[in-house]
Design a protein around this motif. Structure first.
Motif, PDB file in Angstrom:
ATOM      1  N   ASN A   1       0.705  -1.198   0.049  1.00 36.11           N
ATOM      2  CA  ASN A   1       0.037   0.020   0.033  1.00 36.11           C
ATOM      3  C   ASN A   1       0.871   1.097   0.190  1.00 36.11           C
ATOM      4  O   ASN A   1       0.496   2.427  -0.567  1.00 36.11           O
ATOM      5  CB  ASN A   1      -1.064   0.107   1.173  1.00 36.11           C
ATOM      6  CG  ASN A   1      -0.597   0.379   2.384  1.00 36.11           C
ATOM      7  OD1 ASN A   1      -0.270   1.693   2.517  1.00 36.11           O
ATOM      8  ND2 ASN A   1      -0.720  -0.294   3.360  1.00 36.11           N
ATOM      9  N   PHE A   2       2.140   1.178   0.394  1.00 33.47           N
ATOM     10  CA  PHE A   2       2.829   2.209   0.317  1.00 33.47           C
ATOM     11  C   PHE A   2       3.228   2.837  -1.059  1.00 33.47           C
ATOM     12  O   PHE A   2       3.043   4.062  -1.254  1.00 33.47           O
ATOM     13  CB  PHE A   2       4.344   2.230   0.966  1.00 33.47           C
ATOM     14  CG  PHE A   2       4.385   1.718   2.574  1.00 33.47           C
ATOM     15  CD1 PHE A   2       3.097   1.899   3.205  1.00 33.47           C
ATOM     16  CD2 PHE A   2       5.561   1.362   3.248  1.00 33.47           C
ATOM     17  CE1 PHE A   2       2.942   1.905   4.620  1.00 33.47           C
ATOM     18  CE2 PHE A   2       5.467   1.109   4.675  1.00 33.47           C
ATOM     19  CZ  PHE A   2       4.313   1.363   5.409  1.00 33.47           C
ATOM     20  N   ASP A   3       3.464   1.854  -1.860  1.00 34.89           N
ATOM     21  CA  ASP A   3       3.765   2.204  -3.290  1.00 34.89           C
ATOM     22  C   ASP A   3       2.532   2.591  -4.094  1.00 34.89           C
ATOM     23  O   ASP A   3       2.291   3.383  -5.180  1.00 34.89           O
ATOM     24  CB  ASP A   3       4.156   0.888  -4.001  1.00 34.89           C
ATOM     25  CG  ASP A   3       5.744   0.727  -4.045  1.00 34.89           C
ATOM     26  OD1 ASP A   3       6.444   1.984  -3.867  1.00 34.89           O
ATOM     27  OD2 ASP A   3       6.629  -0.054  -4.270  1.00 34.89           O
ATOM     28  N   LEU A   4       1.259   1.911  -3.639  1.00 36.23           N
ATOM     29  CA  LEU A   4      -0.032   2.393  -4.115  1.00 36.23           C
ATOM     30  C   LEU A   4      -0.286   3.795  -3.774  1.00 36.23           C
ATOM     31  O   LEU A   4      -0.809   4.700  -4.518  1.00 36.23           O
ATOM     32  CB  LEU A   4      -1.152   1.364  -3.459  1.00 36.23           C
ATOM     33  CG  LEU A   4      -2.491   2.075  -3.852  1.00 36.23           C
ATOM     34  CD1 LEU A   4      -2.798   1.898  -5.614  1.00 36.23           C
ATOM     35  CD2 LEU A   4      -3.639   1.204  -3.104  1.00 36.23           C
ATOM     36  N   TRP A   5       0.196   4.499  -2.560  1.00 35.74           N
ATOM     37  CA  TRP A   5       0.199   5.640  -2.070  1.00 35.74           C
ATOM     38  C   TRP A   5       0.945   6.632  -2.946  1.00 35.74           C
ATOM     39  O   TRP A   5       0.685   7.678  -3.382  1.00 35.74           O
ATOM     40  CB  TRP A   5       0.588   5.733  -0.384  1.00 35.74           C
ATOM     41  CG  TRP A   5       0.550   6.972  -0.112  1.00 35.74           C
ATOM     42  CD1 TRP A   5       1.712   7.661  -0.093  1.00 35.74           C
ATOM     43  CD2 TRP A   5      -0.448   7.960   0.541  1.00 35.74           C
ATOM     44  NE1 TRP A   5       1.579   9.047   0.639  1.00 35.74           N
ATOM     45  CE2 TRP A   5       0.553   9.111   0.974  1.00 35.74           C
ATOM     46  CE3 TRP A   5      -1.657   7.567   0.878  1.00 35.74           C
ATOM     47  CZ2 TRP A   5      -0.474  10.067   1.822  1.00 35.74           C
ATOM     48  CZ3 TRP A   5      -2.354   8.788   1.538  1.00 35.74           C
ATOM     49  CH2 TRP A   5      -1.824   9.874   2.063  1.00 35.74           C
ATOM     50  N   ALA A   6       2.046   6.092  -3.127  1.00 33.34           N
ATOM     51  CA  ALA A   6       3.111   6.744  -3.781  1.00 33.34           C
ATOM     52  C   ALA A   6       2.575   7.076  -5.438  1.00 33.34           C
ATOM     53  O   ALA A   6       3.023   7.932  -5.987  1.00 33.34           O
ATOM     54  CB  ALA A   6       4.523   6.082  -3.892  1.00 33.34           C
ATOM     55  N   SER A   7       1.975   6.026  -6.075  1.00 31.66           N
ATOM     56  CA  SER A   7       1.446   6.150  -7.204  1.00 31.66           C
ATOM     57  C   SER A   7       0.198   7.116  -7.730  1.00 31.66           C
ATOM     58  O   SER A   7      -0.037   7.565  -8.527  1.00 31.66           O
ATOM     59  CB  SER A   7       0.886   4.747  -7.752  1.00 31.66           C
ATOM     60  OG  SER A   7      -0.413   4.639  -7.060  1.00 31.66           O
ATOM     61  N   GLY A   8      -0.117   7.893  -6.521  1.00 28.93           N
ATOM     62  CA  GLY A   8      -0.913   8.798  -6.718  1.00 28.93           C
ATOM     63  C   GLY A   8      -2.227   8.490  -5.890  1.00 28.93           C
ATOM     64  O   GLY A   8      -2.831   7.514  -5.859  1.00 28.93           O
ATOM     65  N   GLN A   9      -2.627   9.393  -4.984  1.00 30.70           N
ATOM     66  CA  GLN A   9      -3.645   9.392  -3.996  1.00 30.70           C
ATOM     67  C   GLN A   9      -5.101   9.418  -4.477  1.00 30.70           C
ATOM     68  O   GLN A   9      -6.035  10.300  -4.348  1.00 30.70           O
ATOM     69  CB  GLN A   9      -3.578  10.136  -2.579  1.00 30.70           C
ATOM     70  CG  GLN A   9      -2.503   9.755  -2.007  1.00 30.70           C
ATOM     71  CD  GLN A   9      -1.114  10.710  -1.933  1.00 30.70           C
ATOM     72  OE1 GLN A   9      -1.531  12.046  -1.551  1.00 30.70           O
ATOM     73  NE2 GLN A   9       0.077  10.294  -2.449  1.00 30.70           N
ATOM     74  N   ARG A  10      -5.387   8.441  -5.579  1.00 25.70           N
ATOM     75  CA  ARG A  10      -6.793   8.210  -5.874  1.00 25.70           C
ATOM     76  C   ARG A  10      -7.930   8.238  -4.812  1.00 25.70           C
ATOM     77  O   ARG A  10      -7.481   7.333  -3.689  1.00 25.70           O
ATOM     78  CB  ARG A  10      -6.833   7.337  -6.810  1.00 25.70           C
ATOM     79  CG  ARG A  10      -6.064   7.025  -8.171  1.00 25.70           C
ATOM     80  CD  ARG A  10      -6.127   5.642  -8.853  1.00 25.70           C
ATOM     81  NE  ARG A  10      -7.429   5.438  -9.392  1.00 25.70           N
ATOM     82  CZ  ARG A  10      -8.235   4.319  -8.999  1.00 25.70           C
ATOM     83  NH1 ARG A  10      -7.830   3.691  -8.035  1.00 25.70           N
ATOM     84  NH2 ARG A  10      -9.610   4.026  -9.422  1.00 25.70           N
TER      85      ARG A  10
END
Lengths: 208, 181
Positions: free
Chosen positions: A42-51
């Motif tokens: 989820n850290f990398d999901l966060w880093a990918s842009g906070q949809r």
């Protein structure tokens, strides 16, 4: 890049989680919900842009897929993606049998397999010894389960899962990817209520 | 033994009251890990097309599913046994409580009032300290005439205050599970 055939856990290209997460999110055009599992996933999901349609799970290791399944059941017209690591999935393998039993048509599971419990000090998981997540998923009743050969193959598998979402004869999809041991590029802001409220706002419209 | 009842009128069974109260409060998703005492409720929920109902492999999994469903607009509950409750404190403390999820739990109480399995008696004693530690709303229901009031009011409270609630179904209500069954 030619596609090795058949793609197995031992010949799939070793890719990068952040790179793949960006590619995944880039293909989501219809407000798809994404549930990011505990830790680097989820850290990398966060880093990918906070949809707004992203949910970042801060505790409850192993529950990303069950949470995604709950969202998918409640909103059958929205596609839902669970992002989970190999260690987390191994903790809650039974959930694959529940997904297989229900045959939920608007659910895609992406398993980021780096063969280690990365965040706790890189201890090897069972996948390092040969446990094959795709074979387990298929045996659990998720017929559409495959290893991604490389980045292009990953995007193809994601597109295929999104295209057949909710269709007659469709079913859940599992895409497993081999990833390297690089840590996530950022850390999720740890505010569970804010995360939950943002997610609920993000998926409030267009409910099934 | 079919549980206590408050009046001389033919009593509605406890599981029928739970089912109707769930319906009245628009709780459509019912997940469970099976339990002998809960079987009539599980059967009734399966037989009623109003409900989406299925078993999970672990109670923790059901916590995740009901959490996701509620965030997406569908109210849900979990049916489990005391030993199942003992497997979920991590999910309660790290997901449900900090995220303020109105999770409804129906716990069939084993380990007391005639228990025959020592393991059940011990695991039962771990339950209430968890409620205390997390300051979680919980009710032990012993009387049929109080069942509807407690469940109906507490479901409404759970959704109004976005907090989980546990209903502990005592053998005094359900008859429990005894030797030879």
């Amino acid at each position: 890049m030619t596609r090795p055939d058949p793609v197995r856990h031992d010949n799939a290209k070793v890719m990068n989680r952040f790179e793949l997460t960006k590619r995944l999110v880039g293909r989501l055009k219809h407000g798809e919900a994404v549930i990011g599992g505990i830790g680097n996933t989820n850290f990398d999901l966060w880093a990918s842009g906070q949809r707004e349609q992203n949910f970042y799970m801060l505790g409850s290791m192993g529950l990303a897929i069950p949470i995604a399944l709950g969202v998918a059941i409640a909103q059958p017209r929205r596609h839902v993606v669970a992002l989970e690591g190999d260690g987390s999935l191994l903790m809650q393998l039974g959930c694959l049998t529940t997904v297989g039993m229900l045959g939920t048509r608007n659910l895609t599971i992406v398993v980021m397999d780096n063969h280690i419990y990365q965040i706790t000090g890189a201890q090897p998981t069972a996948t390092a010894a040969g446990t094959d997540i795709v074979a387990i998923a298929q045996a659990a009743g998720i017929a559409r389960s495959a290893w991604a050969a490389d980045e292009a193959d990953f995007e193809r598998l994601v597109d295929q899962a999104l295209a057949q979402s909710g269709s007659e004869g469709g079913g859940p999809t599992l895409i497993a990817v081999r990833i390297d041991d690089k840590p996530a590029v950022a850390t999720t802001e740890r505010d569970p209520v804010k995360i939950r409220q943002t997610f609920m706002r993000g998926i409030a419209a267009q409910s099934g | 033994m079919e549980g206590s009842q408050g009046s001389g009128a033919a009593a509605t069974a406890w599981h029928e009251i739970v089912l109707q109260t769930l319906k009245r409060n628009e709780v459509k998703l019912v997940t469970y890990v099976p339990d002998r005492v809960l079987t009539p409720l599980i059967k009734a929920v399966h037989a009623d097309p109003y409900f989406t109902t299925f078993s999970t492999t672990r109670e923790e999994e059901a916590v995740g599913i009901v959490t996701g469903a509620w965030m997406a607009g569908m109210r849900g509950a979990i049916l489990m046994q005391t030993s199942g409750f003992a497997t979920i404190p991590n999910a309660l403390a790290s997901l449900v409580v900090p995220s303020q999820i109105p999770l409804l739990m129906f716990v069939s109480e084993r380990g007391t009032l005639g228990e025959f399995n020592i393991g059940q008696t011990l695991v039962c004693r771990t339950m209430r300290p968890v409620f205390d530690a997390l300051a979680m709303e919980n009710h032990t229901i012993t009387r049929l005439d109080e069942l509807e009031f407690i469940v109906d009011r507490s479901i409404k409270q759970a959704f109004a205050t976005q907090a989980p609630v546990a209903f502990i179904l005592s053998p005094l209500l359900t008859g429990g599970k005894v030797f030879g069954k």
